[in-house]
Design an enzyme around this catalytic site. Structure first.
Site, PDB file in Angstrom:
ATOM      1  N   HIS A  76     -20.581  40.568  -2.516  1.00  0.00           N
ATOM      2  CA  HIS A  76     -21.097  39.342  -1.898  1.00  0.00           C
ATOM      3  C   HIS A  76     -22.538  39.534  -1.436  1.00  0.00           C
ATOM      4  O   HIS A  76     -22.777  39.962  -0.312  1.00  0.00           O
ATOM      5  CB  HIS A  76     -20.221  38.964  -0.711  1.00  0.00           C
ATOM      6  CG  HIS A  76     -18.776  38.782  -1.062  1.00  0.00           C
ATOM      7  ND1 HIS A  76     -17.928  39.843  -1.302  1.00  0.00           N
ATOM      8  CD2 HIS A  76     -18.026  37.663  -1.225  1.00  0.00           C
ATOM      9  CE1 HIS A  76     -16.718  39.375  -1.596  1.00  0.00           C
ATOM     10  NE2 HIS A  76     -16.752  38.064  -1.556  1.00  0.00           N
ATOM     11  N   HIS A  81     -22.574  33.508  -3.013  1.00  0.00           N
ATOM     12  CA  HIS A  81     -21.572  33.990  -2.050  1.00  0.00           C
ATOM     13  C   HIS A  81     -20.875  35.262  -2.514  1.00  0.00           C
ATOM     14  O   HIS A  81     -20.885  36.257  -1.802  1.00  0.00           O
ATOM     15  CB  HIS A  81     -20.521  32.907  -1.768  1.00  0.00           C
ATOM     16  CG  HIS A  81     -19.297  33.466  -1.102  1.00  0.00           C
ATOM     17  ND1 HIS A  81     -19.173  33.567   0.263  1.00  0.00           N
ATOM     18  CD2 HIS A  81     -18.167  34.023  -1.620  1.00  0.00           C
ATOM     19  CE1 HIS A  81     -18.016  34.148   0.554  1.00  0.00           C
ATOM     20  NE2 HIS A  81     -17.383  34.430  -0.567  1.00  0.00           N
ATOM     21  N   GLU A 119      -0.544  34.248  20.392  1.00  0.00           N
ATOM     22  CA  GLU A 119       0.025  35.493  19.863  1.00  0.00           C
ATOM     23  C   GLU A 119      -0.954  36.206  18.929  1.00  0.00           C
ATOM     24  O   GLU A 119      -1.133  37.432  18.996  1.00  0.00           O
ATOM     25  CB  GLU A 119       1.335  35.209  19.116  1.00  0.00           C
ATOM     26  CG  GLU A 119       2.461  34.665  19.989  1.00  0.00           C
ATOM     27  CD  GLU A 119       2.374  33.160  20.219  1.00  0.00           C
ATOM     28  OE1 GLU A 119       1.523  32.492  19.589  1.00  0.00           O
ATOM     29  OE2 GLU A 119       3.153  32.634  21.038  1.00  0.00           O
ATOM     30  N   HIS A 138      14.172  30.221  17.159  1.00  0.00           N
ATOM     31  CA  HIS A 138      13.802  31.372  17.980  1.00  0.00           C
ATOM     32  C   HIS A 138      14.535  32.655  17.587  1.00  0.00           C
ATOM     33  O   HIS A 138      14.275  33.707  18.152  1.00  0.00           O
ATOM     34  CB  HIS A 138      14.079  31.076  19.460  1.00  0.00           C
ATOM     35  CG  HIS A 138      13.054  30.174  20.080  1.00  0.00           C
ATOM     36  ND1 HIS A 138      12.681  28.974  19.503  1.00  0.00           N
ATOM     37  CD2 HIS A 138      12.298  30.297  21.205  1.00  0.00           C
ATOM     38  CE1 HIS A 138      11.765  28.399  20.268  1.00  0.00           C
ATOM     39  NE2 HIS A 138      11.505  29.182  21.296  1.00  0.00           N
TER      40      HIS A 138
HETATM   41  C1  TPP Z   1      -8.354  34.653   6.249  1.00  0.00           C
HETATM   42  C2  TPP Z   1      -9.196  34.620   5.034  1.00  0.00           C
HETATM   43  N1  TPP Z   1      -9.104  33.559   4.212  1.00  0.00           N
HETATM   44  C3  TPP Z   1      -9.822  33.508   3.085  1.00  0.00           C
HETATM   45  C4  TPP Z   1     -10.660  34.518   2.742  1.00  0.00           C
HETATM   46  C5  TPP Z   1     -11.433  34.491   1.434  1.00  0.00           C
HETATM   47  N2  TPP Z   1     -12.856  34.222   1.721  1.00  0.00           N
HETATM   48  C6  TPP Z   1     -13.741  35.218   1.808  1.00  0.00           C
HETATM   49  S1  TPP Z   1     -15.264  34.687   2.206  1.00  0.00           S
HETATM   50  C7  TPP Z   1     -14.758  33.087   2.246  1.00  0.00           C
HETATM   51  C8  TPP Z   1     -15.727  31.996   2.569  1.00  0.00           C
HETATM   52  C9  TPP Z   1     -16.351  32.243   3.850  1.00  0.00           C
HETATM   53  O1  TPP Z   1     -17.398  31.383   4.089  1.00  0.00           O
HETATM   54  P1  TPP Z   1     -18.509  31.827   5.104  1.00  0.00           P
HETATM   55  O2  TPP Z   1     -17.871  32.480   6.249  1.00  0.00           O
HETATM   56  O3  TPP Z   1     -19.354  30.657   5.363  1.00  0.00           O
HETATM   57  O4  TPP Z   1     -19.266  32.953   4.323  1.00  0.00           O
HETATM   58  P2  TPP Z   1     -20.575  32.772   3.427  1.00  0.00           P
HETATM   59  O5  TPP Z   1     -20.125  32.125   2.152  1.00  0.00           O
HETATM   60  O6  TPP Z   1     -21.515  31.930   4.178  1.00  0.00           O
HETATM   61  O7  TPP Z   1     -21.027  34.165   3.218  1.00  0.00           O
HETATM   62  C10 TPP Z   1     -13.406  32.999   1.949  1.00  0.00           C
HETATM   63  C11 TPP Z   1     -12.657  31.732   1.892  1.00  0.00           C
HETATM   64  C12 TPP Z   1     -10.740  35.611   3.636  1.00  0.00           C
HETATM   65  N3  TPP Z   1     -11.529  36.658   3.397  1.00  0.00           N
HETATM   66  N4  TPP Z   1     -10.033  35.605   4.765  1.00  0.00           N
END
Ligand code: TPP
Ligand code: MG
Length: 662
Positions: free
Chosen positions: A27, A258, A402, A464
């Site tokens: 990334h 990204h 939690e 529960h």
């Molecule tokens: C809980 C979770 N859901 C989905 C992902 C997959 N994922 C990785 S980065 C991302 C997008 C994140 O967007 P942002 O935080 O704005 O990062 P940017 O593209 O700006 O670097 C996703 C959906 C993940 N790593 N963790």
């Protein structure tokens, strides 16, 4: 001449682009967008000494947007940490390299926590900030006086856990927590307009946070915002307005940067536009020198801290506290006393009784509950609440959070100096599960006190009553799941959980259980994971394996079977994982390697039978509950599901008859 901030930041951009290009995976956008902000933080504000990543009084830096891992790898390399080396960076995301796809605390000192599951980094940062304030209250400014910085993306702030983290930090007034938000208005699917229209700053302000904004591409402006945040007594969110993939002339500002390599042409164009060295992985000498100097900025402060430690008179105590080694000297005296006064008790209550001894003997423990204090029995008498006006307290009211609680406990455990334990109902491990998984992955010593561990909780009914929970938690690597059968086992399991380097779940009953272990043992029997609680009197024809509240039932059934001439062993199995780790001889002694026709193996657990064939074999008898529970008083629920000695004896003898087992 000192290189400009932009040239320093561009070194991060270059390494991020090149590493992702070499791996053809990763990334680049996030590190390129936040390079200037990170430069401001690491060269001017963050207190650290690259020569000693474990300096206890360092500021903690958490890259919550873990997909941008090249940002932290570049920073660690540039500032002169021993690892990653440039070679490590060239092997970004490759097998065996510490520069894993996402930052992993167990790979690189300097990576404080493992991130990647979005949102959890910020929530762990909250835990780190709690641990810092607590230890400050205990040891004073001379020894503990640091801050927690986190970098969060849009994703971290969209995740539900962010709400919990913001709420906890706001209520505890964690003013030393500063979150830098990479506000690039882009996520994987494209513009954040597709999915978000909330006012993120307003939401934080509603949670009693301080907020401010800056141009995230201007290190001086970021620095100004950090100064403002440092001066404010509330936790801070700094909105850094950035451009994802900044510097990639055709792709910046788009989701295309990204999560994939920019491509050769785009990298070349970015190199030219940013004025970078023409070759891959190269950092100009003056830039590297300036970065290395930044890595030594904290050396003087570190040396002064060491002097204060020497003079404090608490050096040994402090260092052993940070190392986190604890003994179990509390256990024997506690058990001796317990055995003189045996009575039926719920294991949640037995846990509280053990905790009275533990909390007195081990000052590092910090208890808490997600609003079920009276049910989880997690608060012992002497513990005062940890609040914004008493950080020295050792009990946290986490509220109904939690997931936030579990993630905060991970942050606390990884900060060091504290051993967090926290409670909720076992069924709600589902709400905390992503953080329990990170406890396990990170080997964070967190003790989950999970009560109401079966249909035995009764009237609250199937919502529960855990069914699949125990087995699903046992399926998780590096997590020890304990289900003690009485007060003695409960204490033994607590001792094991505290001495483990891994997280533990204690599954505890709501209902009273009779004392089963009534005599002193020469060792911690639960440490074997399973042990023979009762040996067959007649010729052994069956072995009953049971856990927790079902051990009592197994013993009663065994007594009846013996009266029918069927020799029966009862094995209490408080921790399957520990049993699995025993030497073969021991396992074969408990569960002899003979066919189920010779000796029938039976399992009893008031939960799913899924997986018990692991111990009883494909032709053994699994007794449990393979559906959701019922709302009824506990004894009625047990009867309804056939979990009574009479019914179990009938099932075993019927089973033996139909299978022709003599
Ligand atoms: C809980 C979770 N859901 C989905 C992902 C997959 N994922 C990785 S980065 C991302 C997008 C994140 O967007 P942002 O935080 O704005 O990062 P940017 O593209 O700006 O670097 C996703 C959906 C993940 N790593 N963790
Ligand atoms: Mg984004």
């Amino acid at each position: 001449m000192q290189p400009t901030d932009r040239r320093l930041a561009n070194a991060i951009r270059a390494l991020a682009m090149d590493a992702v290009e070499a791996a053809n995976s990763g990334h680049p956008g996030m590190p390129m967008g936040m390079a200037d902000a990170a430069t401001a933080l690491f060269t001017r504000h963050l207190k650290f000494d690259a020569a000693d990543p474990k300096w206890p009084d360092r500021d903690r830096f958490i890259l919550s947007a873990g997909h941008g891992s090249m940002l932290i790898y570049a920073l660690l390399y540039l500032t002169g940490y021993e690892r990653p080396t440039l070679e490590d960076i060239k092997r970004f995301r490759q097998l065996g390299s510490p520069t894993a796809g996402h930052p992993e605390n167990f790979e690189l000192p300097g990576v404080e926590v493992t991130t990647g599951p979005l949102g959890q980094g910020v929530a762990m940062a909250v835990g780190m900030a709690i641990a810092e304030r607590h230890l400050n209250a205990v040891y004073g400014d001379e020894l503990v006086d640091h801050r927690t910085f986190a970098v969060a993306g849009d994703g971290c702030l969209m995740e539900g856990i962010n709400h919990e983290a913001v709420g906890l930090a706001g209520n505890l007034k964690l003013g030393r927590l500063i979150v830098l938000w990479d506000d690039n208005r882009i996520t994987i699917d494209g513009s954040t307009d597709l999915s978000r229209n909330e006012d993120v700053l307003e939401r934080h302000r509603a949670g009693q946070w301080h907020t401010c904004e800056c141009d995230g591409l201007d290190a001086a402006d970021v620095s100004r915002a950090i100064q403002e945040a440092l001066a404010d007594p509330r936790p801070s969110l700094i909105r850094c307005k950035t451009i994802i993939g900044f510097g990639a002339p055709n792709k910046q500002g788009t989701a295309a940067t990204h999560g994939s390599a920019l491509g050769k042409d785009e990298v070349e164009a970015a190199r030219a536009g940013l004025g970078l060295e023409p070759t891959e992985f190269s950092v100009p000498d003056d830039v590297l020198t300036a970065w290395r100097a930044a890595g030594k900025r904290g050396a003087v402060e570190h040396a002064l801290w060491k002097e204060r430690l020497e003079e404090s008179g608490r050096k040994v105590e402090f260092l052993s506290r940070i190392q986190g080694k604890v003994g179990d000297a509390w256990l024997q005296p506690y058990l001796t006393k317990l055995l003189t006064d045996l009575k039926p008790v719920a294991t949640r209550k037995a846990s509280e009784m053990a905790l009275e001894a533990i909390n007195a003997a081990i000052p590092a423990t910090i208890g808490g509950s997600a609003d079920l204090t009276g049910s989880n029995n997690t608060k012992t008498r002497a513990l005062e609440p940890l609040t914004h006006d008493n950080y020295a307290g050792r009990y946290i009211y986490y509220g109904i959070r939690e997931f936030g609680m579990a993630a905060a406990m991970n942050g606390m455990a990884l900060h060091g100096g504290v051993i967090p334990y926290g409670g909720t109902f076992l069924v709600f491990t589902d709400y905390a599960r992503p953080a329990i998984r990170l406890s396990a992955l990170q080997r964070a010593r967190v003790v989950y006190v999970m009560t109401h561990d079966s249909i035995g909780l009764g009237e609250d009914g199937p919502t529960h009553q855990p069914i699949e929970h125990l087995q699903s938690l046992r399926a998780m690597p590096q997590l020890e799941v304990y289900r003690p059968a009485d007060a003695v086992e409960t204490a033994e399991c607590w001792a094991l959980a505290l001495q483990s380097e891994e997280p533990s779940v204690l599954a505890l009953t709501r209902q009273n259980l009779p004392p089963l272990r009534t005599e002193a043992a020469s060792e911690n029997l639960s440490a074997r994971g399973a042990y023979r609680l009762k040996s067959s009197e007649n010729k052994r024809k069956t072995i009953i394996l049971a856990t927790g509240s079902e051990v009592e039932i197994a013993l009663a059934a065994a007594a009846q079977l013996e009266r029918q001439g069927i020799g029966t062993d009862v094995v209490s199995m408080p921790c399957t994982q520990r049993f699995d780790a025993q030497p073969r001889d021991y396992r074969e002694d408990i569960l002899p390697d003979v066919s189920n026709r010779e000796i029938l193996r039976v399992s009893i657990e008031a939960g799913t039978t899924f997986g018990w064939e692991r111990y009883v074999g494909l032709h053994g008898l699994k007794i449990g509950i393979d559906r959701f529970g019922v709302s009824a008083p506990a004894p009625d629920a047990y009867k309804y599901f056939g979990l009574t000695p009479d019914k179990i004896v009938t099932r075993i003898t019927d089973f033996m008859r139909t299978r022709g087992i003599q």
